[in-house]
Design an enzyme around this catalytic site. Structure first.
Site, PDB file in Angstrom:
ATOM      1  N   ARG A  15      22.061   4.149  11.993  1.00 15.25           N
ATOM      2  CA  ARG A  15      20.833   3.782  12.020  1.00 15.25           C
ATOM      3  C   ARG A  15      20.666   3.453  13.521  1.00 15.25           C
ATOM      4  O   ARG A  15      19.620   3.081  14.388  1.00 15.25           O
ATOM      5  CB  ARG A  15      20.991   2.702  11.202  1.00 15.25           C
ATOM      6  CG  ARG A  15      19.392   1.611  11.192  1.00 15.25           C
ATOM      7  CD  ARG A  15      18.075   2.354  11.575  1.00 15.25           C
ATOM      8  NE  ARG A  15      16.730   1.486  11.071  1.00 15.25           N
ATOM      9  CZ  ARG A  15      16.592   0.551  11.893  1.00 15.25           C
ATOM     10  NH1 ARG A  15      17.296   0.717  13.332  1.00 15.25           N
ATOM     11  NH2 ARG A  15      15.771  -0.635  11.663  1.00 15.25           N
ATOM     12  N   TYR A  28      -0.244  -1.854   0.361  1.00 12.74           N
ATOM     13  CA  TYR A  28       0.156  -1.915   2.054  1.00 12.74           C
ATOM     14  C   TYR A  28      -1.320  -1.239   2.842  1.00 12.74           C
ATOM     15  O   TYR A  28      -1.119  -1.887   4.205  1.00 12.74           O
ATOM     16  CB  TYR A  28       1.232  -0.326   1.953  1.00 12.74           C
ATOM     17  CG  TYR A  28       2.073  -1.990   1.778  1.00 12.74           C
ATOM     18  CD1 TYR A  28       3.407  -2.711   2.415  1.00 12.74           C
ATOM     19  CD2 TYR A  28       2.937  -1.285   0.488  1.00 12.74           C
ATOM     20  CE1 TYR A  28       3.989  -3.594   2.483  1.00 12.74           C
ATOM     21  CE2 TYR A  28       4.284  -2.238   0.373  1.00 12.74           C
ATOM     22  CZ  TYR A  28       4.527  -3.299   0.518  1.00 12.74           C
ATOM     23  OH  TYR A  28       6.324  -3.834   0.338  1.00 12.74           O
ATOM     24  N   ARG A  38      20.896  -1.497   4.526  1.00 11.83           N
ATOM     25  CA  ARG A  38      21.577  -1.825   6.285  1.00 11.83           C
ATOM     26  C   ARG A  38      22.998  -2.958   5.168  1.00 11.83           C
ATOM     27  O   ARG A  38      23.304  -3.897   6.146  1.00 11.83           O
ATOM     28  CB  ARG A  38      20.390  -3.103   6.208  1.00 11.83           C
ATOM     29  CG  ARG A  38      19.595  -2.256   7.259  1.00 11.83           C
ATOM     30  CD  ARG A  38      18.413  -3.552   7.410  1.00 11.83           C
ATOM     31  NE  ARG A  38      17.492  -3.950   6.238  1.00 11.83           N
ATOM     32  CZ  ARG A  38      16.436  -4.420   5.838  1.00 11.83           C
ATOM     33  NH1 ARG A  38      16.160  -4.369   6.781  1.00 11.83           N
ATOM     34  NH2 ARG A  38      16.451  -4.475   4.905  1.00 11.83           N
TER      35      ARG A  38
HETATM   36  O1  CP3 Z   1      16.775   3.952  -2.843  1.00  8.73           O
HETATM   37  C1  CP3 Z   1      17.045   3.925  -1.174  1.00  8.73           C
HETATM   38  O2  CP3 Z   1      18.140   3.395  -1.138  1.00  8.73           O
HETATM   39  C2  CP3 Z   1      16.293   5.344  -0.604  1.00  8.73           C
HETATM   40  C3  CP3 Z   1      15.401   4.324   0.069  1.00  8.73           C
HETATM   41  C4  CP3 Z   1      14.144   3.760  -0.040  1.00  8.73           C
HETATM   42  C5  CP3 Z   1      14.013   3.146   1.318  1.00  8.73           C
HETATM   43  N1  CP3 Z   1      12.913   2.258   1.223  1.00  8.73           N
HETATM   44  C6  CP3 Z   1      14.154   3.055   2.573  1.00  8.73           C
HETATM   45  C7  CP3 Z   1      14.098   1.596   3.077  1.00  8.73           C
HETATM   46  C8  CP3 Z   1      13.583   3.540  -1.213  1.00  8.73           C
HETATM   47  C9  CP3 Z   1      13.664   4.363  -2.207  1.00  8.73           C
HETATM   48  C10 CP3 Z   1      11.769   2.742  -0.569  1.00  8.73           C
HETATM   49  C11 CP3 Z   1      10.678   2.214  -0.956  1.00  8.73           C
HETATM   50  C12 CP3 Z   1      10.320   1.024  -0.256  1.00  8.73           C
HETATM   51  N2  CP3 Z   1      10.403   0.790   0.418  1.00  8.73           N
HETATM   52  C13 CP3 Z   1       9.534  -0.060  -1.474  1.00  8.73           C
HETATM   53  C14 CP3 Z   1       9.714  -0.040  -2.956  1.00  8.73           C
HETATM   54  C15 CP3 Z   1      10.739  -0.669  -3.233  1.00  8.73           C
HETATM   55  C16 CP3 Z   1      10.994  -1.906  -3.556  1.00  8.73           C
HETATM   56  O3  CP3 Z   1      11.496  -2.601  -2.864  1.00  8.73           O
HETATM   57  O4  CP3 Z   1      10.385  -2.586  -3.777  1.00  8.73           O
HETATM   58  C17 CP3 Z   1       8.919  -0.749  -0.590  1.00  8.73           C
HETATM   59  C18 CP3 Z   1       7.543  -1.785  -1.041  1.00  8.73           C
HETATM   60  C19 CP3 Z   1       8.778   0.181   0.552  1.00  8.73           C
HETATM   61  C20 CP3 Z   1       8.136  -0.709   1.882  1.00  8.73           C
HETATM   62  C21 CP3 Z   1       9.306  -0.945   2.802  1.00  8.73           C
HETATM   63  N3  CP3 Z   1       9.912   0.133   3.661  1.00  8.73           N
HETATM   64  C22 CP3 Z   1       9.411  -2.307   3.176  1.00  8.73           C
HETATM   65  C23 CP3 Z   1       8.321  -3.770   2.099  1.00  8.73           C
HETATM   66  C24 CP3 Z   1      10.361  -2.285   4.084  1.00  8.73           C
HETATM   67  C25 CP3 Z   1      11.362  -3.811   4.850  1.00  8.73           C
HETATM   68  C26 CP3 Z   1      11.658  -4.494   4.013  1.00  8.73           C
HETATM   69  C27 CP3 Z   1      13.182  -4.360   3.792  1.00  8.73           C
HETATM   70  O5  CP3 Z   1      13.931  -3.792   3.367  1.00  8.73           O
HETATM   71  O6  CP3 Z   1      13.406  -4.574   5.577  1.00  8.73           O
HETATM   72  C28 CP3 Z   1      11.018  -0.650   3.747  1.00  8.73           C
HETATM   73  C29 CP3 Z   1      12.044  -1.250   5.611  1.00  8.73           C
HETATM   74  C30 CP3 Z   1      12.537  -0.171   5.030  1.00  8.73           C
HETATM   75  N4  CP3 Z   1      12.871   1.108   3.654  1.00  8.73           N
HETATM   76  C31 CP3 Z   1      14.445  -0.141   4.963  1.00  8.73           C
HETATM   77  C32 CP3 Z   1      14.545   1.161   4.297  1.00  8.73           C
HETATM   78  C33 CP3 Z   1      16.798   1.323   3.663  1.00  8.73           C
HETATM   79  C34 CP3 Z   1      15.144  -0.983   5.827  1.00  8.73           C
HETATM   80  C35 CP3 Z   1      14.792  -0.098   7.190  1.00  8.73           C
HETATM   81  C36 CP3 Z   1      15.592  -0.681   8.326  1.00  8.73           C
HETATM   82  O7  CP3 Z   1      17.086   0.406   8.395  1.00  8.73           O
HETATM   83  O8  CP3 Z   1      15.630  -1.190   9.637  1.00  8.73           O
END
Ligand code: CP3
Length: 340
Positions: free
Chosen positions: A36, A147, A27
């Site tokens: 998005r 989770y 984002r």
């Molecule tokens: O690294 C990258 O660019 C690849 C994509 C990627 C995402 N999530 C996309 C995402 C990767 C490698 C992850 C891993 C992930 N997801 C983890 C481990 C890494 C870390 O940050 O600790 C965890 C715990 C998650 C679970 C998750 N997904 C959470 C807690 C959230 C919400 C918090 C947030 O950052 O919004 C997500 C959503 C998420 N995953 C988004 C993205 C780009 C945001 C979604 C959106 O576009 O609204």
């Protein structure tokens, strides 16, 4: 092909320190927000053309040395039978609480249940050929279990700990099933073309060091051993600093470090057999630019001339960081680490 990243994973010397950023597709990039706008986050993960497009954005915009698959650690959990939504944090409508809930979880058929992940990898390999390697990824068993049991993010992780201590047989059955799923899932990513795998254990530092050894490590070890040695494995445990020796026992080629450890001290402790990745505090990217440069230099100096360092943040990039500061960070890493 820019092979710096893969060479550093294997502990080989490189012309400059390779760099990428955890959560580099996301984002903080207006180009991501534009894609998005058209769909939800889950729809984006399930549309290979768009997922591949946003995976490549940071390679074009930041000049990083690796691309990472655009997906989420929770993607393969949905076809196990848990209803997933992002609001924007992940929420499961039917969390796992009992032995019956664990028994009801299915192990997905990867080609049928997550075809979009594999198709995204195939598109990315075609489109990235000759540029940078592609990283595939998954959650570690413990972070996925957090989770799946809590049903959402948590501050104290009381529900999973109640299961861990109060119903250890349910906990073990769940962790076992998740581990089996992850081995199949990540091996399928490798077969589809992922050239390295990162295992994200975001909550692995939540248990005490002795509980880490007892409740977390056995499953991560099995997972990493199950992936074989065909591609390098990066193991990132947030909060690993007080238990580097335990985390090392999980195996893998590269240990991801968060910013709570001194990277040089971690390297002294781990010795030359283990490469490291990290570890800039993600909030340093709020700038100003000379501070970003000084912090990059400090970390490169802590590493010294030891091979096997991949520069990264100590955790994911934050959504409100100015993209130009991330670009500046990557430029500083490459310029300051140039070998003659
Ligand atoms: O690294 C990258 O660019 C690849 C994509 C990627 C995402 N999530 C996309 C995402 C990767 C490698 C992850 C891993 C992930 N997801 C983890 C481990 C890494 C870390 O940050 O600790 C965890 C715990 C998650 C679970 C998750 N997904 C959470 C807690 C959230 C919400 C918090 C947030 O950052 O919004 C997500 C959503 C998420 N995953 C988004 C993205 C780009 C945001 C979604 C959106 O576009 O609204």
């Amino acid at each position: 092909m820019n092979n710096r990243f893969l060479d550093a994973c294997r502990g080989l010397p490189v012309d400059r320190t390779p760099v990428w950023l955890m959560r580099q597709a996301g984002r903080y990039l207006p180009q991501y927000m534009k894609v998005r706008e058209k769909c939800t986050f889950l729809q984006l993960c399930k549309t290979p053309d768009l997922a591949a497009e946003v995976s490549i954005q940071p390679v074009d915009i930041l000049g990083v040395d690796a691309a990472i698959l655009f997906s989420d650690i929770l993607t393969p959990v949905e076809p196990m039978g848990l209803k997933l939504d992002f609001v924007p944090g992940p929420v499961f409508e039917n969390p796992v609480r009992s032995m019956a809930d664990v028994a009801a979880l299915r192990i997905p058929e990867m080609e049928e249940d997550v075809p979009y992940v594999l198709e995204t990898i195939r598109i990315l390999r075609r489109e990235l050929e000759g540029r940078v390697p592609l990283i595939g990824f998954g959650g570690a068993p413990f972070t996925l279990a957090c989770y799946m049991v809590e049903g959402k993010g948590s501050k104290d992780f009381a529900t999973i700990k109640q299961m861990m201590y109060g119903a250890p047989e349910v906990y073990a059955a769940l962790m076992d099933k998740i581990t089996v799923m992850l081995i199949a899932y990540l091996k399928t990513q490798i077969a589809a073309g992922a050239q390295a795998i990162q295992v994200f254990d975001t909550w692995g530092g939540v248990p005490s060091p002795s509980d880490y050894e007892k409740y977390v490590l056995p499953y991560t070890s099995r997972l990493i051993a199950g992936l074989g040695t065909e591609v390098p494995v990066i193991h990132f445990v947030k909060g690993a600093g007080t238990m580097l020796e335990s985390v090392r026992k999980a195996g893998g080629d590269v240990m991801g470090l968060d910013w709570h450890v001194n990277l040089g001290m971690a390297r002294d402790q781990l010795g030359s057999g283990m490469a490291v990745q990290g570890n800039l505090d993600p909030t340093v990217l709020y700038g100003p630019k000379p501070l970003i440069e000084a912090e990059v230099k400090r970390i490169l100096d802590e590493n010294g001339d030891r091979p096997g360092h991949i520069f990264n943040l100590g955790h994911g990039i934050l959504p409100t960081v100015p993209p130009e500061n991330a670009i500046h960070m990557v430029e500083c890493v490459h310029r300051l680490s140039m070998r003659s």
